[in-house]
Scaffold this active site. Structure first.
Site, short mmCIF file in Angstrom:
data_model
loop_
_atom_site.label_atom_id
_atom_site.label_comp_id
_atom_site.label_asym_id
_atom_site.label_seq_id
_atom_site.Cartn_x
_atom_site.Cartn_y
_atom_site.Cartn_z
N ASP A 89 11.82 2.18 6.03
CA ASP A 89 10.99 0.71 5.68
C ASP A 89 12.14 -0.07 5.76
O ASP A 89 13.30 0.11 5.69
CB ASP A 89 10.25 0.80 4.21
CG ASP A 89 11.21 1.04 3.09
OD1 ASP A 89 12.55 1.35 3.19
OD2 ASP A 89 11.01 0.53 2.14
N ASP A 133 4.96 -11.98 -12.66
CA ASP A 133 5.34 -10.95 -11.54
C ASP A 133 6.91 -10.55 -11.73
O ASP A 133 7.72 -11.33 -11.71
CB ASP A 133 5.32 -12.01 -10.20
CG ASP A 133 5.68 -11.20 -8.83
OD1 ASP A 133 5.99 -10.09 -9.09
OD2 ASP A 133 5.34 -11.96 -8.06
N GLN A 178 -1.68 -3.98 -0.71
CA GLN A 178 -2.87 -4.10 0.02
C GLN A 178 -3.41 -5.51 0.09
O GLN A 178 -3.61 -5.87 1.35
CB GLN A 178 -4.01 -3.19 -0.68
CG GLN A 178 -4.39 -2.01 0.08
CD GLN A 178 -3.47 -0.90 -0.70
OE1 GLN A 178 -2.81 -1.01 -1.76
NE2 GLN A 178 -3.38 0.58 -0.21
N THR A 179 -3.17 -6.38 -1.01
CA THR A 179 -3.69 -7.68 -0.92
C THR A 179 -2.50 -8.41 -0.37
O THR A 179 -2.81 -9.71 0.18
CB THR A 179 -4.15 -8.05 -2.24
OG1 THR A 179 -2.94 -8.04 -3.12
CG2 THR A 179 -5.34 -7.21 -3.00
N SER A 215 0.10 -12.46 -4.91
CA SER A 215 0.03 -12.31 -6.28
C SER A 215 -0.25 -13.73 -6.74
O SER A 215 -0.29 -14.54 -6.01
CB SER A 215 1.27 -11.69 -6.91
OG SER A 215 2.50 -12.45 -6.40
N LYS A 247 0.25 -16.56 -4.41
CA LYS A 247 1.27 -16.60 -3.36
C LYS A 247 1.15 -15.25 -2.58
O LYS A 247 1.00 -14.33 -3.16
CB LYS A 247 2.57 -16.89 -3.83
CG LYS A 247 3.17 -15.85 -4.90
CD LYS A 247 4.65 -16.21 -5.71
CE LYS A 247 5.22 -14.72 -6.15
NZ LYS A 247 4.34 -14.14 -7.34
N ASP A 296 11.94 3.61 -0.22
CA ASP A 296 12.47 3.51 -1.58
C ASP A 296 11.29 2.98 -2.38
O ASP A 296 11.31 3.16 -3.63
CB ASP A 296 13.61 2.70 -1.76
CG ASP A 296 13.34 1.14 -1.47
OD1 ASP A 296 12.05 0.98 -0.74
OD2 ASP A 296 13.87 0.24 -1.99
N1 LIG Z 1 5.79 -10.51 -5.48
C1 LIG Z 1 5.01 -10.91 -4.57
N2 LIG Z 1 4.21 -11.56 -4.63
C2 LIG Z 1 3.34 -11.99 -3.60
N3 LIG Z 1 3.64 -11.44 -2.41
C3 LIG Z 1 4.49 -10.72 -1.93
C4 LIG Z 1 5.44 -10.26 -3.23
N4 LIG Z 1 6.38 -9.37 -2.57
C5 LIG Z 1 5.85 -9.24 -1.30
N5 LIG Z 1 4.91 -9.94 -0.87
C6 LIG Z 1 4.22 -9.97 0.39
O1 LIG Z 1 3.72 -8.89 0.71
C7 LIG Z 1 4.33 -8.47 1.84
C8 LIG Z 1 4.56 -6.84 1.88
O2 LIG Z 1 5.56 -6.77 0.90
P1 LIG Z 1 6.20 -5.20 0.57
O3 LIG Z 1 7.13 -5.20 -0.39
O4 LIG Z 1 4.92 -4.18 -0.02
O5 LIG Z 1 6.49 -4.43 1.83
P2 LIG Z 1 6.83 -2.93 2.28
O6 LIG Z 1 5.54 -2.62 2.98
O7 LIG Z 1 7.49 -2.40 1.10
O8 LIG Z 1 7.90 -3.27 3.41
P3 LIG Z 1 9.36 -3.25 3.30
O9 LIG Z 1 9.43 -2.52 1.92
O10 LIG Z 1 9.84 -2.63 4.56
O11 LIG Z 1 9.62 -4.71 3.61
C9 LIG Z 1 5.55 -9.04 2.13
O12 LIG Z 1 6.18 -9.32 3.51
C10 LIG Z 1 5.35 -10.50 1.19
O13 LIG Z 1 4.71 -11.30 2.45
MG LIG Z 2 9.14 -1.78 0.28
#
Ligand SMILES: Nc1ncnc2c1ncn2[C@@H]1O[C@H](COP(=O)(O)OP(=O)(O)OP(=O)(O)O)[C@@H](O)[C@H]1O
Ligand SMILES: [Mg+2]
Ligand SMILES: [K+]
Length: 705
Positions: free
Chosen positions: A313, A350, A386-387, A390, A418, A541
């Site tokens: 990831d 958040d 999924q969404t 937040s 956002k 992680d």
């Molecule tokens: N706290 C948050 N509030 C709103 N949107 C978020 C938040 N954190 C992340 N996002 C959005 O959601 C997307 C996915 O985030 P996430 O951390 O789940 O990625 P992931 O699948 O774990 O991939 P990686 O860890 O490899 O970046 C992010 O690219 C960002 O645009």
């Molecule tokens: Mg991640």
């Protein structure tokens, strides 16, 4: 205090291993290794034959039978010693881990939040679900998840790394390990493991080999070795009546003795690999441990040697992972202050590092706390993979009280959101709004820099975006190049957008990437590779990596990661270094190669011994066979004894190779295989001729035979 390491032949390990070699003479232990059990039985029979010969009715001179019996016992003891030495290193590693499991006092909270009442409780009385307060200088009483607060934690006792790490609620850095110490500040921890089931407990059980089961490859090899043994057992047993019959017909010579038959059998069966097999497996686990990787299954160590694809990831694995807000970029016609206000409100509840950093960047524009908003009837929408959004729903009453920017929503609830640009686009469009082209252009700009854009919307109006910066870990590109040379394809899978993913993928030098991936898609990608017959390794992680980790053949969870990720994986990297997989793969390959090389060597050896011993064994029955005595050994008895001694000593000589492993070079499987077959196959045929001849010269020179 840090973990102790041991050299291969540490005197502290040798002495107990010698004692254990004798303890393992117990038939219940011997029975588990069928090939060595044959040698064990042979030792007992020749010992009985020796006493018979002492009594005057021996089938051969007592001195000869005794020499064979003794060297057969040595063969068994040497194999026992190899296993005991390998286990000893693991046990020592386990003992140093056990010192982490000290009884401590914990502050058990009556209510699961900071500031509540607590009472002291012994750490052994804590159960899964209990909530404790841990303050500066306290030892964390058990494994758990931080649910409130931030603290710096000294994890050196487990990782050997002296720099403190930050542990905080929300996000991917929330897991804490029992036995580590809080250095500053405080955290509220929900206990996730009952006594005896903690991470350290699992580590101890694993390295002690208590739960070490034979891997499928080991079982297959054992079956092959047992089959060979049965064939040779049949051959040798039928030789006796055959030899007696020949003597009867020819009225000359004498039949072969049972002692010689047993010696012949032991030389022919694959004792070298059978004696070293379990030591090779145990040593593989220890080497992982030395690389600071805890493998919770031997099968995973083995699979690591054959990995074709590595999925990683992005955030926290390829990048440092503390994505923090670095700038607000308002949409045309929106004031930066209004964007910052909305972003802060949408982030108050958040608890992810991203969310907290937004509140910090907004410079605490409101002196509000999550609880204040809640008491006014605000409804928080937490982030989910999924969404990808937040935020918060504010009743109009709250908003009027705070007199923030004009309301853009005709509804009675103000929806602040956002999230990822695509997610926000869908969200505003579903409300009847539109996504400004100019914002899309900025989103793309920010993403191309490798940053993550988070778009903020107030109802159906897009206010602008927040730039989340992250940094690619140093030196990672070279390490990925090394993986490529090993023939492993690296694929980055991330929930982030395509442009950010592409920028980071290029900077990190991965072979391929999958962007905007949900946890289900990560899982599907692994299944797809597996269906094509590839072995997949995954490094991750986060909680949203857990399903994928559970599906991967080799699943390395970062120690810094969430509890869910650690439980889903079959290895934990204490250093939380994604390129550790290189060492993991090397160790796995080394183990497979060592096993293969020693099997080749062992079987080639047995073929060579055949030529040394057969003419000698049957010369009494068929004197013409002396023509086959190409090695010109001193006497038939000397030839047989030399072969038995060689057979025993070779186990001792190969212990260092079995424990250290055959050196691995990234050359490609076919080249390596050819080279090893040559070295260990040809070597295996040649070495016994030289060895047996030397032993024969020594024995006859000393006048012993
Ligand atoms: N706290 C948050 N509030 C709103 N949107 C978020 C938040 N954190 C992340 N996002 C959005 O959601 C997307 C996915 O985030 P996430 O951390 O789940 O990625 P992931 O699948 O774990 O991939 P990686 O860890 O490899 O970046 C992010 O690219 C960002 O645009
Ligand atoms: Mg991640
Ligand atoms: K043998």
């Amino acid at each position: 205090m840090t973990r102790k390491t041991f050299t291969l032949f540490d005197p502290a390990l040798i002495r107990p291993a010698v004692a254990d070699a004798f303890k393992k003479l117990d038939p219940r232990v011997q029975w588990r290794n069928p090939v060595m059990f044959v040698v064990y039985t042979g030792s007992i029979i020749t010992t009985i034959l020796f006493f018979q010969a002492l009594g005057g009715s021996g089938e051969a001179p007592a001195g000869f039978i005794l020499a064979i019996a003794l060297w057969l016992w040595f063969t068994v003891l040497f194999a026992n010693f190899a296993e005991a030495l390998a286990e000893g290193r693991s046990k020592a590693q386990a003992a140093s881990l056990r010192s982490l499991k000290k009884q401590t006092w914990a502050k058990k909270l009556e209510e699961p939040r900071f500031g509540g009442k607590w009472h002291p409780i012994e750490s052994s009385d804590l159960r899964r679900g209990d909530v404790v307060l841990v303050t500066a200088q306290d030892v964390i009483p058990a494994d758990g998840e931080v649910i409130e607060g931030v603290a710096s934690v000294d994890e050196s006792a487990i990782t050997g790394e002296s720099a403190p790490v930050i542990r905080e609620s929300g996000g991917d850095f929330s897991a804490v390990t029992g036995g580590t110490r809080v250095l500053s500040d405080w955290i509220v921890v929900r206990i996730t493991a009952n006594p005896g089931e903690t991470f350290v407990d699992r580590m101890i059980a694993m390295v002690e080999g208590a739960r070490r089961q034979k891997t499928p490859n080991e079982i297959a090899l054992t079956i092959l070795l047992v089959a060979l043994t049965i064939v040779f057992l049949g051959v040798t047993v039928t030789l006796l009546p055959y030899s007696m019959y020949s003597v009867d017909v020819a009225k000359a010579g004498s039949p072969i003795t049972v002692t010689v038959l047993i010696a012949l059998l032991v030389c022919l069966i694959p004792t070298t690999i059978a004696g070293l097999l379990s030591a090779i497996g145990v040593a593989g686990m220890s080497r992982m441990m030395e690389a600071n990787v805890i493998a919770t299954s031997g099968r995973a160590v083995e699979a690591a040697g054959d990995v074709d694809v590595l999925l990683l990831d992005k955030t926290g694995t390829i990048t440092l992972g503390n994505r923090h807000a670095s700038a607000f970029v308002p949409a045309p016609g929106v004031k930066e202050g209004d964007l910052a206000d909305a972003a802060q409100l949408a982030s108050l509840a958040d608890e992810t590092p991203e969310g907290r950093s937004i509140v910090v960047l907004a410079k605490h524009r409101f002196n509000l706390r999550e609880r204040d908003l809640q008491s006014l009837g605000a409804h928080f929408v937490h982030f989910s993979a999924q969404t990808r959004m937040s935020g918060v729903d504010l009743p109009l009453a709250v908003q009027e009280q705070m007199v923030v920017g004009g309301s853009h929503t005709p509804a009675r609830v103000r929806q602040l959101r956002k999230g990822a640009a695509e997610a926000i686009r869908k969200h505003v469009e579903s409300l009847g709004g539109s996504f400004p082209a100019q914002v899309q252009a900025t989103v793309d700009d920010v993403a191309r820099r490798g940053s993550t854009p988070l778009v903020v919307a107030d109802g159906l109006k897009v206010l602008g975006l927040i730039e989340l910066k992250d940094i690619v870990k140093g030196g990672i590109k070279e390490r990925f190049a090394e993986l490529r040379r090993m023939g492993i394809k690296t694929v980055m899978v991330t929930g982030d957008n395509r442009l950010t993913a592409a920028a980071i993928a290029a900077e990190a030098g991965v072979d391929d990437f999958l962007a905007e991936a949900t946890p289900e898609q990560k899982l599907a990608l692994i299944r797809q590779h597996q269906a094509e017959g590839r072995l997949v390794a995954m490094t991750g992680d986060g909680t949203n990596d857990a399903p994928a980790l559970a599906q991967a053949d080799v699943a390395v969870a970062m120690n810094s990661g969430t509890q869910a990720a650690k439980e889903a994986g079959n290895m934990v990297d204490l250093d939380s270094n994604p390129t550790k997989l290189i060492e993991v793969v090397e160790t796995g390959k080394q183990m497979l190669m060592t096993r293969g090389s020693l099997t080749t060597f062992s079987i080639a050896n047995d073929v060579a011994k055949y030529f040394a011993i057969i003419p000698a064994a049957f010369v009494t029955t068929y004197p013409q066979l002396s023509a086959l005595n190409v090695m010109h050994l001193a006497s038939p008895n000397s030839a047989i004894l030399s072969a038995v001694i060689f057979n025993a000593l070779i186990i001792i000589f190969l212990i260092p190779l079995a424990l250290k492993g055959v050196p691995y070079k990234p050359l490609g499987a076919a080249v390596l295989l050819r080279r090893n077959l040559l070295v260990y196959g040809v070597g295996g045929v040649v070495v016994p001729f030289i060895g047996i001849k030397l032993i024969d010269l020594l024995l006859s020179g000393a006048g012993l035979v």
